[in-house]
Motif scaffolding. Structure first.
Motif, PDB file in Angstrom:
ATOM      1  N   HIS A   1     -19.585  46.369 -42.217  1.00  0.00           N
ATOM      2  CA  HIS A   1     -18.067  47.253 -42.085  1.00  0.00           C
ATOM      3  C   HIS A   1     -18.700  47.927 -41.301  1.00  0.00           C
TER       4      HIS A   1
ATOM      5  N   GLU B   1     -12.803  43.087 -52.342  1.00  0.00           N
ATOM      6  CA  GLU B   1     -13.926  43.912 -52.134  1.00  0.00           C
ATOM      7  C   GLU B   1     -13.605  45.317 -52.468  1.00  0.00           C
TER       8      GLU B   1
ATOM      9  N   ASP C   1      -7.682  42.881 -51.402  1.00  0.00           N
ATOM     10  CA  ASP C   1      -8.725  42.708 -50.489  1.00  0.00           C
ATOM     11  C   ASP C   1      -9.742  42.686 -52.156  1.00  0.00           C
TER      12      ASP C   1
END
Length: 701
Positions: free
Chosen positions: A682, A48, A46
C-alpha cells in the motif's frame, strides 16, 4: 525533468499566451468534471473502503451528478436555445459537448448501478443491512407497511389524473414520482396518472431490523387504495432534473433580496435537462412522459432501479461504527492550550489545518471570544455558506447585542444556499448587525474575519482570519481546509481596506499581503509564473506547486505551459475538473497532475512559487477558473512565517510523491488510481497519515 527550448517571459502575458501553442491543448471542462465524479465512484467500488462509506460515496456521486445537470448541462442547453452557441476552448460546439456529456453520463450511471446491485447491496445484506423491493417483503412487513401507509403516507399523497379536464401536472425538479396507468372496468377506458412521493418522507422506509424498502415501492403497493375501483395496469418510477441556475440582473433591481427570493420560487419550474426512468418502463408510458415533459431522446436516462441513490446517505448514517471510517478527534494547536488566544496570535501567526485541527477551538472560539470580550470594539465577517445552526452567526449576533460594531457581508447568491443565507441575513439585521450584500455584479467568495481589539497595552490592534473554507461548523468536520490567524499590522490594514472596498466604493487593487480578485489576483499569479521562468533562465531555483479544486482558466494554463516549456517543474494537485493536458512533449512534459479523494473533501487552495530558493506561499479561497479570477471577490494571503511555509511546501511534496496514493492524470484526460507500489504494498494514504501523525500537521514553534 529536462530543459526545453527557452520560452520568453512575455509569452505568458494573459491574452497573448496561446499564440504559438497547439489548439487542442485544452480538455473539455464538462468531461473533466464527470471524470472527477468517476473518481468518487471508484471509491464506492473499492472493497477496501468501509462498507457504509461505500454507500455514502454512491450517494455523493448521485448528488454531484444532479448538480452537474442542474448547472453545467443546463448552461450548455441555454446557450443552444438562445443561439449563443459559442465554441468552448476545445473548439467543440455545445451540441457536440452535450452528446459527449450524455454518453459519459450514461456510462457512469450504469456503472454506479452495477456497483450498487452487484457489490454494495450484497455486501450490506451480508452485514445484516438489506434494501429490499416490495415483492421481497414478508407478510409481517407488508402488514406493517399497510399501517404505515394509511397513517403516514396516504394523508399527504395527491394523485393527479391526466385527461381533457386535468392537464398533465407540473413535475418539480428532483422530485420522485410514479407514472401510473389504470383502466376503468366499466367502460374499458385507459387513463394515466402521476403520483408524487412526499418530500417529508425518507428515501427508504425502515422495516425494522435494518431492513429498508424504497418509499415508491410502499406507495406502489397501495395504488389500489389511491385508485379505488380501477384496475392498475402498470406503474413506473421517474424523476426530472431541471435548470437550477438563477438569473438576477443586479443593475435592474432595487431590492436584491426580494428579487432573489422570487427567482428561488421559480427555480423549481426551470426547463427540463434530464428525465430518469427505471429501465423496466414500458414504451407507451415513456412516450407519454417524453411528450408531456418535452424530453428529447438524449435527455432520457433508463437505469436499473431504485432511482435517486442520493438517498443512500440515510443508510450510510446507520449506527454501525464497525462499517465506517474510524472516529477522528481533531487536536487543538498546542500553543492555544498554553496561552490566551489573542496573545498567542500577537506573538506569531497561527496556521490551522481542518479537520485535523479543531475548527471549534480555533475559528469558532476566535469569534465567540470576540463577541464576549469587552475589549473588542468591532467585528467584520464574510459569510458565503454556513450551517443551519451556525455558532458563527450566533457569535456575530451576540457581538452586536453587546454593543460592538458588527459588519457582515452575506453572499446571498451562493448557489443552493440562497434561501439559507437570506434567512441568516435577516436575523443578523434584526440583531443590529450591519449587513451588506457585496459588490454589484460579483459574488463575494473570500473567507475573511477581522476583529478590532483595544489591547492591554492601549494599542487598537486588528486580529485577522483568512481561510480557504466556509465558516461552516458542519462541513469543517469533513472538508479539508486551512485557516491563517494573524495580528500582523500589514494583514490588518489589508483586511480593513478590503472590507471598506466591499461595503463602500473603492477601486483599490494593491495590497500588502493579499492578492485580491478581480482587480489583481490573475495578474499577481501570472507575474509569479513569469518570475519562475525568469529564475530558471538565470540558473536560480524555480518550481511551481499549486493545489486547487478546479483548473480551467485558459490564461493561467497557458502560463503553466510556458513555464513547462522553459523547463520549470510544475506540480498540480487538482481535486476536480482539470482541462490542462500534462506530459505532452514540447508543451507540458514538466507538468504533473495528481488528485486525492478520500474521507475528507480536499478543499484548500495553496500556491507555492520557489522564488529562487525562498519559497513564496499563498493560500486562500480562489480556484483557477474565470469566474474566480474575473467575477468574484477572492483573496489569497501570503504566508509569512518560515515554519508555516515549510509545512505547506512539505504537504505539497508529500501529495505529489510517487510513494503517496493518488489518481494520476494522463495527457488524454484519463485518470489512473495508484494505491500500491510494484511490490503490491500500500502507498501512503495522505489523509490517514495526517489523521494519525500529529507531527505532520501541528507546528507549535
Amino acid at each position: 525533468m529536462g530543459d526545453s527550448a527557452t520560452v520568453t517571459v512575455e509569452s505568458v502575458v494573459p491574452g497573448q499566451s496561446g499564440a504559438n501553442l497547439p489548439p487542442d491543448r485544452f480538455l473539455d471542462r464538462e468531461e473533466g468534471w464527470l471524470r472527477f465524479n468517476q473518481r468518487v465512484l471508484e471509491l464506492a467500488e473499492d472493497v477496501e473502503t468501509p462498507l457504509l462509506e461505500r454507500a455514502r460515496y454512491l450517494a455523493i456521486f448521485s448528488s454531484n451528478l444532479d448538480e452537474f445537470f442542474m448547472v453545467r448541462v443546463a448552461g450548455l442547453k441555454r446557450r443552444l436555445a438562445t443561439g449563443v452557441a459559442v465554441t468552448a476552448a476545445t473548439r467543440h460546439h455545445p451540441r457536440a459537448l452535450l452528446q459527449r456529456v450524455s454518453a459519459v453520463s450514461r456510462e457512469l450511471v450504469l456503472r454506479q448501478a452495477r456497483c450498487f446491485h452487484e457489490s454494495v447491496a450484497p455486501a450490506l445484506a451480508e452485514a445484516g443491512i438489506s434494501i429490499v423491493r416490495w415483492d421481497q417483503l414478508d407478510d409481517t412487513e407488508r402488514r406493517r407497511m399497510h399501517r404505515f401507509f394509511h397513517g403516514s403516507i396516504y394523508p399527504v399523497l395527491t394523485p393527479f389524473a391526466v385527461d381533457p379536464a386535468h392537464p398533465f401536472p407540473y413535475i418539480s425538479g428532483r422530485s420522485l414520482n410514479l407514472a401510473v396507468t389504470v383502466r376503468d372496468p366499466e367502460n374499458g377506458r385507459t387513463m394515466f396518472a402521476r403520483v408524487k412521493m412526499p418530500s417529508v418522507l425518507p428515501r427508504f422506509i425502515d422495516l425494522g431490523r435494518e431492513r429498508f424498502v424504497p418509499v415508491e415501492d410502499v406507495v406502489a403497493g397501495h395504488l389500489s387504495v389511491l385508485f379505488e375501483g380501477m384496475e392498475v395496469l402498470e406503474h413506473h418510477a421517474f424523476r426530472v432534473t431541471r435548470n437550477a441556475d438563477l438569473e438576477v440582473d443586479e443593475d435592474e433591481t432595487d431590492d436584491l433580496v426580494t428579487s432573489l427570493e422570487n427567482e428561488l420560487r421559480r427555480r423549481r419550474f426551470g426547463p427540463l435537462v434530464r428525465l430518469e426512468v427505471e429501465e423496466t418502463i414500458s414504451e407507451d408510458v415513456l412516450n407519454i412522459l417524453r411528450r408531456e415533459l418535452g424530453a428529447d431522446d438524449e435527455e432520457v436516462y433508463r437505469v436499473p432501479g431504485p432511482l435517486n441513490l442520493a438517498g443512500l446517505d440515510q443508510i450510510a448514517d446507520l449506527p454501525r461504527p464497525e462499517l465506517r471510517f474510524p472516529p477522528m478527534v481533531p487536536v487543538e494547536p498546542q500553543v492555544l492550550t498554553q496561552d490566551d488566544f489573542f496573545a498567542a496570535v500577537r506573538r506569531r501567526d497561527l496556521l490551522v489545518h481542518h479537520p485535523y485541527e479543531s475548527f471549534t477551538t480555533t475559528t469558532e472560539r476566535f469569534l465567540a471570544m470576540a463577541a464576549a470580550d469587552p475589549k473588542v470594539v468591532a467585528v467584520k465577517q464574510t459569510l458565503y455558506r454556513t450551517s443551519g445552526d451556525s455558532t458563527i452567526v450566533e457569535a456575530l449576533i451576540d457581538a452586536a447585542r453587546a454593543g460592538k460594531e458588527v459588519v457582515v457581508l452575506v453572499e446571498i447568491k451562493a448557489r443552493f444556499d440562497e434561501q439559507n443565507n437570506i434567512s441568516w441575513a435577516r436575523k443578523l439585521e434584526e440583531a443590529g448587525c450591519h449587513v451588506v450584500y457585496g459588490v454589484v455584479g460579483l459574488k463575494t467568495h473570500c473567507k475573511l474575519a477581522l476583529v478590532v481589539r483595544q489591547d492591554d497595552d492601549g494599542v487598537l490592534r486588528r486580529y485577522c482570519h483568512v481561510g480557504t473554507g466556509n465558516y461552516n461548523p458542519s462541513t469543517a468536520r469533513i472538508y479539508e481546509d486551512f485557516g491563517l490567524f494573524s495580528a500582523d499590522p500589514e494583514a490588518g490594514e489589508d483586511l480593513s481596506d478590503l472590507f471598506n472596498h466591499l461595503t463602500g466604493f473603492s477601486r483599490k487593487s494593491a495590497y500588502r499581503r493579499l492578492l485580491v480578485a478581480p482587480a489583481a489576483l490573475r495578474e499577481g499569479l501570472m507575474e509569479r509564473i513569469r518570475g519562475e521562468i525568469a529564475n530558471h533562465e538565470q540558473g536560480r531555483p524555480a518550481r511551481i506547486r499549486i493545489k486547487v479544486n478546479s483548473l480551467v482558466d485558459e490564461d493561467v494554463i497557458d502560463g503553466l505551459y510556458a513555464a513547462s516549456r522553459a523547463g520549470v517543474p510544475v506540480d498540480l494537485w487538482v481535486r476536480g475538473s482539470c482541462v490542462l493536458r500534462p506530459g505532452v512533449d514540447g508543451l507540458s512534459e514538466n507538468i504533473r497532475v495528481r488528485s486525492i479523494l478520500g474521507r475528507f473533501l480536499e478543499h484548500s487552495r495553496i500556491f507555492v512559487f520557489e522564488n529562487g530558493g525562498e519559497p513564496q506561499v499563498w493560500l486562500g479561497s480562489a480556484d483557477l477558473m474565470p469566474r474566480n479570477l474575473d467575477r468574484r471577490v477572492e483573496a489569497l494571503i501570503r504566508v509569512a512565517d518560515p515554519d508555516q511555509r515549510r509545512r505547506l511546501v512539505d504537504l505539497m511534496d508529500l501529495a505529489m510523491a510517487d510513494t503517496t496514493a493518488s489518481w494520476r492524470m494522463a495527457a488524454d484526460g484519463e485518470w489512473t488510481r495508484v494505491t500500491r507500489d510494484s511490490g503490491d504494498h500500500h502507498l501512503l494514504d495522505i489523509q490517514n497519515a495526517l489523521r494519525n501523525d500529529r507531527h505532520l500537521r501541528v507546528v507549535d514553534g
